[in-house]
Write a protein that holds these residues in place. Sequence first.
Motif, PDB file in Angstrom:
ATOM      1  N   LEU A 177       0.862  -1.192   0.000  1.00  0.00           N
ATOM      2  CA  LEU A 177       0.000   0.000   0.000  1.00  0.00           C
ATOM      3  C   LEU A 177       0.896   1.239   0.000  1.00  0.00           C
ATOM      4  O   LEU A 177       1.740   1.396   0.891  1.00  0.00           O
ATOM      5  CB  LEU A 177      -0.911  -0.007   1.234  1.00  0.00           C
ATOM      6  CG  LEU A 177      -1.850   1.191   1.355  1.00  0.00           C
ATOM      7  CD1 LEU A 177      -2.846   1.240   0.190  1.00  0.00           C
ATOM      8  CD2 LEU A 177      -2.606   1.172   2.692  1.00  0.00           C
ATOM      9  N   VAL A 178       0.718   2.077  -0.994  1.00  0.00           N
ATOM     10  CA  VAL A 178       1.511   3.302  -1.127  1.00  0.00           C
ATOM     11  C   VAL A 178       0.607   4.502  -0.875  1.00  0.00           C
ATOM     12  O   VAL A 178      -0.369   4.721  -1.600  1.00  0.00           O
ATOM     13  CB  VAL A 178       2.141   3.397  -2.536  1.00  0.00           C
ATOM     14  CG1 VAL A 178       2.857   4.726  -2.724  1.00  0.00           C
ATOM     15  CG2 VAL A 178       3.111   2.236  -2.768  1.00  0.00           C
ATOM     16  N   ALA A 179       0.908   5.247   0.177  1.00  0.00           N
ATOM     17  CA  ALA A 179       0.143   6.462   0.494  1.00  0.00           C
ATOM     18  C   ALA A 179       0.852   7.654  -0.138  1.00  0.00           C
ATOM     19  O   ALA A 179       2.081   7.765  -0.068  1.00  0.00           O
ATOM     20  CB  ALA A 179       0.048   6.638   2.004  1.00  0.00           C
ATOM     21  N   ILE A 180       0.085   8.533  -0.778  1.00  0.00           N
ATOM     22  CA  ILE A 180       0.688   9.668  -1.508  1.00  0.00           C
ATOM     23  C   ILE A 180       0.116  10.972  -0.966  1.00  0.00           C
ATOM     24  O   ILE A 180      -1.105  11.167  -0.940  1.00  0.00           O
ATOM     25  CB  ILE A 180       0.392   9.561  -3.020  1.00  0.00           C
ATOM     26  CG1 ILE A 180       0.883   8.208  -3.565  1.00  0.00           C
ATOM     27  CG2 ILE A 180       1.040  10.723  -3.783  1.00  0.00           C
ATOM     28  CD1 ILE A 180       0.491   7.954  -5.018  1.00  0.00           C
ATOM     29  N   LEU A 181       1.011  11.857  -0.546  1.00  0.00           N
ATOM     30  CA  LEU A 181       0.592  13.155  -0.011  1.00  0.00           C
ATOM     31  C   LEU A 181       1.271  14.277  -0.792  1.00  0.00           C
ATOM     32  O   LEU A 181       2.504  14.356  -0.833  1.00  0.00           O
ATOM     33  CB  LEU A 181       0.990  13.275   1.475  1.00  0.00           C
ATOM     34  CG  LEU A 181       0.708  14.632   2.118  1.00  0.00           C
ATOM     35  CD1 LEU A 181      -0.798  14.899   2.211  1.00  0.00           C
ATOM     36  CD2 LEU A 181       1.354  14.725   3.504  1.00  0.00           C
ATOM     37  N   ASP A 220      -4.670   7.784  -1.586  1.00  0.00           N
ATOM     38  CA  ASP A 220      -4.418   9.192  -1.930  1.00  0.00           C
ATOM     39  C   ASP A 220      -4.761  10.048  -0.719  1.00  0.00           C
ATOM     40  O   ASP A 220      -5.926  10.151  -0.328  1.00  0.00           O
ATOM     41  CB  ASP A 220      -5.279   9.576  -3.152  1.00  0.00           C
ATOM     42  CG  ASP A 220      -5.004  11.005  -3.610  1.00  0.00           C
ATOM     43  OD1 ASP A 220      -4.241  11.730  -2.916  1.00  0.00           O
ATOM     44  OD2 ASP A 220      -5.557  11.408  -4.653  1.00  0.00           O
ATOM     45  N   LEU A 221      -3.729  10.659  -0.132  1.00  0.00           N
ATOM     46  CA  LEU A 221      -3.934  11.480   1.066  1.00  0.00           C
ATOM     47  C   LEU A 221      -4.274  12.920   0.703  1.00  0.00           C
ATOM     48  O   LEU A 221      -4.388  13.771   1.588  1.00  0.00           O
ATOM     49  CB  LEU A 221      -2.674  11.452   1.938  1.00  0.00           C
ATOM     50  CG  LEU A 221      -2.278  10.075   2.494  1.00  0.00           C
ATOM     51  CD1 LEU A 221      -0.895  10.133   3.120  1.00  0.00           C
ATOM     52  CD2 LEU A 221      -3.302   9.600   3.521  1.00  0.00           C
ATOM     53  N   GLY A 222      -4.401  13.206  -0.570  1.00  0.00           N
ATOM     54  CA  GLY A 222      -4.804  14.550  -0.995  1.00  0.00           C
ATOM     55  C   GLY A 222      -3.673  15.554  -0.874  1.00  0.00           C
ATOM     56  O   GLY A 222      -2.494  15.203  -1.027  1.00  0.00           O
ATOM     57  N   ILE A 223      -4.058  16.792  -0.583  1.00  0.00           N
ATOM     58  CA  ILE A 223      -3.091  17.898  -0.543  1.00  0.00           C
ATOM     59  C   ILE A 223      -3.048  18.451   0.878  1.00  0.00           C
ATOM     60  O   ILE A 223      -4.098  18.733   1.466  1.00  0.00           O
ATOM     61  CB  ILE A 223      -3.543  19.032  -1.493  1.00  0.00           C
ATOM     62  CG1 ILE A 223      -3.648  18.508  -2.929  1.00  0.00           C
ATOM     63  CG2 ILE A 223      -2.598  20.225  -1.399  1.00  0.00           C
ATOM     64  CD1 ILE A 223      -4.370  19.461  -3.877  1.00  0.00           C
TER      65      ILE A 223
END
Length: 408
Positions: A177-181, A220-223
Amino acid sequence: MSLLPVAEAQARLLVKVRPVADYETVTLSDASRRVLATDLPARLTQPPFNASAMDGYAIRHADLSAPNTSLKVIGVSAAGHAFDGSVAEGEAVRIFTGAPLPEGADSVLLQEDVEATGDGSIRSTYPVRAGQHMRRRGQDFVDGEIVLPHGTVMDFTRLTVAAAMNHATLTVFRRPLVAILATGDELLPPGAIPGPSQILASSTFGIAALARQAGADILDLGIAPDDSAAITAAVERARDAGADVIVTLGGASVGDHDLVQATLVAAGMQLDFWRIAMRPGKPLMVGSLGLAHVLGLPGNPVSSLVCGILFLEPLIRKLASLPPIQRAATSLTATPLAANNQRQDYLRATLSRSPDGGWSAEPFGKQDSSMMKIFAQADCLIVRPPNAPAMPAGMPCPILLLRPDLQG
Ligand SMILES: Nc1nc2c(c(=O)[nH]1)N[C@H]1C(S)=C(S)[C@@H](COP(=O)(O)OP(=O)(O)OC[C@H]3O[C@@H](n4cnc5c(N)ncnc54)[C@H](O)[C@@H]3O)O[C@H]1N2
Ligand code: MOO
């Protein structure tokens, strides 16, 4: 501060990676590109019976030792409908491809090589080999045989044999699982109307696609704005979700608003290394937060994506127990290349086939790491090692393919 060479940075990242050991059960329809977590044995023998490989007649080879022998057709064996009887001397059974060979028969005459002799009998018009056109029971695989060992990457051939072995579901490793911020006060999601001094957060989408292609699931952690509390809260969400990798975009450099590293260290991140001898991508940061790997990618979109190819993709492949994606190739350079400084350079370039069938790579004139259009038009990155001397056109140089599945 000295910059870490790219190869050393990659090795330092990958040496610590332990492949994801958790597993889950998926249906065959969802199993393409998944990695088997267990050995997969056959649950039956295939073919389950001696079967015909052709449409024709099941016969006893010994019956044809005398020329012009005619055989009486006593029944039919079709796929799914076996002949309920046996073939005795002087007899034949009409048979179709995939049908069980009746008791007593040991060979199949091709129907094109047979003529009718009247009164329901046939005769072979062609020499017959003993055992011809017969598929022996178990010639493909036998019950209990390990056909696909654990670690196999499922694809179209392997899914077919798994189904034939009577597996409706498979036990596969969980995807990493890759979380992107994305971070930055100036960022808005695509579809919004940017005000003055605002831009759209674009690289989230490229990084997510690259990570998915490599075999990851995405959170996707958004912005987050340039604010430590907001960044910390987002990272907490990633930890709560059990992210294996936390990727931040932007805020990796040395400006007053570049808070990512300090915020993550305050949240417990162990910094492994920061700043790489590469262009673009110099401010790349690597660390770990609990069990999660942290990649702090630079904000310029081209820098983020080049770091994604060089660091995130191999990290995901190793976590996912998948082999590395082969991007490295060699091309001739279509133009002269300038001497390089101490940072390994990745030049965006188009590729065409040279007359001898090899590649010819033409770099774009301007190589600014904020320029997304030419990156989208590029086919490869020309790799210029640190301190490489100037090079005339027509010389071989290493490249990385941007779309290796389409450019083989
Ligand atoms: N004094 C120095 N300044 C800079 C250095 C340096 O060594 N000393 N390094 C430069 C290099 S190289 C890079 S690369 C950039 C990257 O720095 P950051 O990671 O801190 O990135 P930001 O400042 O946050 O943003 C840079 C640029 O990218 C845009 N951005 C940010 N996030 C996104 C996103 N998700 N999608 C699209 N665009 C994004 C941002 O608006 C900026 O325009 O630092 C140099 N400076
Ligand atoms: O390294 Mo920055 O990524 O040169 O633009």
